[in-house]
Write an enzyme that holds these catalytic residues in place. Structure first.
Site, PDB file in Angstrom:
ATOM      1  CB  CYS A  41      -0.926   0.014   1.219  1.00  0.00           C
ATOM      2  SG  CYS A  41      -2.244  -1.216   1.122  1.00  0.00           S
ATOM      3  CG  ASP A  43       2.837   5.209   3.604  1.00  0.00           C
ATOM      4  OD1 ASP A  43       3.988   5.682   3.521  1.00  0.00           O
ATOM      5  OD2 ASP A  43       1.839   5.766   3.119  1.00  0.00           O
ATOM      6  CB  CYS A  68       6.693   9.691   1.662  1.00  0.00           C
ATOM      7  SG  CYS A  68       5.443  10.064   2.905  1.00  0.00           S
ATOM      8  CB  CYS A 112       2.830  10.079   7.633  1.00  0.00           C
ATOM      9  SG  CYS A 112       3.041   9.832   5.852  1.00  0.00           S
TER      10      CYS A 112
END
Length: 300
Positions: A41, A43, A68, A112
């Site tokens: 996915c 992450d 990221c 995140c």
């Protein structure tokens, strides 16, 4: 190019606490791991906690992540934030606090910080020997986003905890709707459902007899006009405006006439077809909850 803060870039280029914690079976110390996300996915995060068993204090925290700039920075920030806390204190850490530690995250990267919060919860419950299904109801709901495997329970949780009111915001926080987009209409329905539940809770709270409320408040004096105006402005600045600004809008306090609050909707909010919902759900409900159940918000 994302507009990252200096703190985000600092922890991306020089991450703190990156790596693993080996379980050396040290007396009185236990190591626990929490996993969230998946590489497929885009992450994934594994959080390692070293805990002093006698006090439940987190002695060390380290992370491994696939993601990221924001994912790396958020994970690094989380480990810095929880070291020295007890497990109960760490459970109170929110994704918003992680983002605030970083000086903010781009709206599209808020997922995140959510991932960090979820990894922390997973590691703590693993430490306590509580199975995932016993404390996390995300998988018990109806699957809404098949692209990322997100259920309605997880979407509702994100909406409630972060005061979200658009499908785009939900995508930013939990990725649901960020794939094929076929679930966006369902996400809108879930948002409406959560807001209706919230309004019912507010109505139920406000229906408590006045004498009962007075008995719990003790001898608290009523607000003066200056205090009332200052409190209204504080709620708008700290709880309402950040959400609207993140969605391209804004609100300005225009005037106050008793319980009637007049505001000016700006940006996307001023031209949005759902501006009435913004007034009633994002602004009026919040002011009623914080200040008075009699408040009415109008746009000028």
């Amino acid at each position: 190019m994302w507009d990252y803060t200096d703190k985000v870039l600092e922890l991306f280029y020089d991450p703190k606490n990156q790596g693993t914690i080996e379980d050396n079976h040290e007396p009185g110390v236990k190591v626990s791991v929490g996993d969230v996300g998946s590489i497929s996915c885009g992450d994934a995060l594994r959080l390692h906690l070293k805990v002093e068993e006698a006090t439940d204090k987190i002695l060390d925290a380290r992370f491994q992540t696939f993601g990221c700039t924001s994912a790396i920075a958020s994970s690094s920030a989380l480990t810095e934030m929880v070291k020295g806390l007890t497990l109960d204190e760490a459970l109170k850490v929110t994704n918003k606090e992680i983002a605030d530690y970083l000086g903010g995250l781009p709206e599209a990267k808020m997922h995140c910080s959510v991932m960090g919060q979820e990894a922390l919860e997973a590691a703590i419950y693993n430490y306590r020997g509580i199975p995932l299904e016993a404390h996390d109801d995300d998988d018990e709901g109806v699957l809404i986003c098949s692209c990322f495997g997100i259920t309605d329970a997880k979407i509702k949780k994100a909406v409630r905890h972060n005061n979200l009111f658009s499908a785009e915001q939900v995508t930013n926080y939990v990725k649901a709707g960020g794939g094929c987009g076929s679930c966006l209409a369902k996400i809108d329905d879930i948002i409406k459902e959560v807001k209706q539940e919230y309004e019912k809770e507010i109505a139920s709270t406000n229906s408590v007899p006045a004498n009962t409320k007075d008995s719990t408040l003790g001898q608290q004096k009523p607000l003066t006009n200056v205090q009332r105006i200052a409190l209204i402005q504080k709620v708008l600045d700290e709880e309402v405006r950040p959400v609207l600004i993140a969605d391209g809008g804004d609100v300005e306090l225009y005037d106050i006439e008793g319980d009637k609050i007049k505001v000016i909707l700006k940006g996307a909010c001023g031209s949005c077809s759902s501006s009435t919902a913004t007034l009633k759900v994002a602004i009026e409900s919040r002011l009623r909850d914080r200040i008075s159940k009699d408040i009415i918000v109008e746009a000028v």
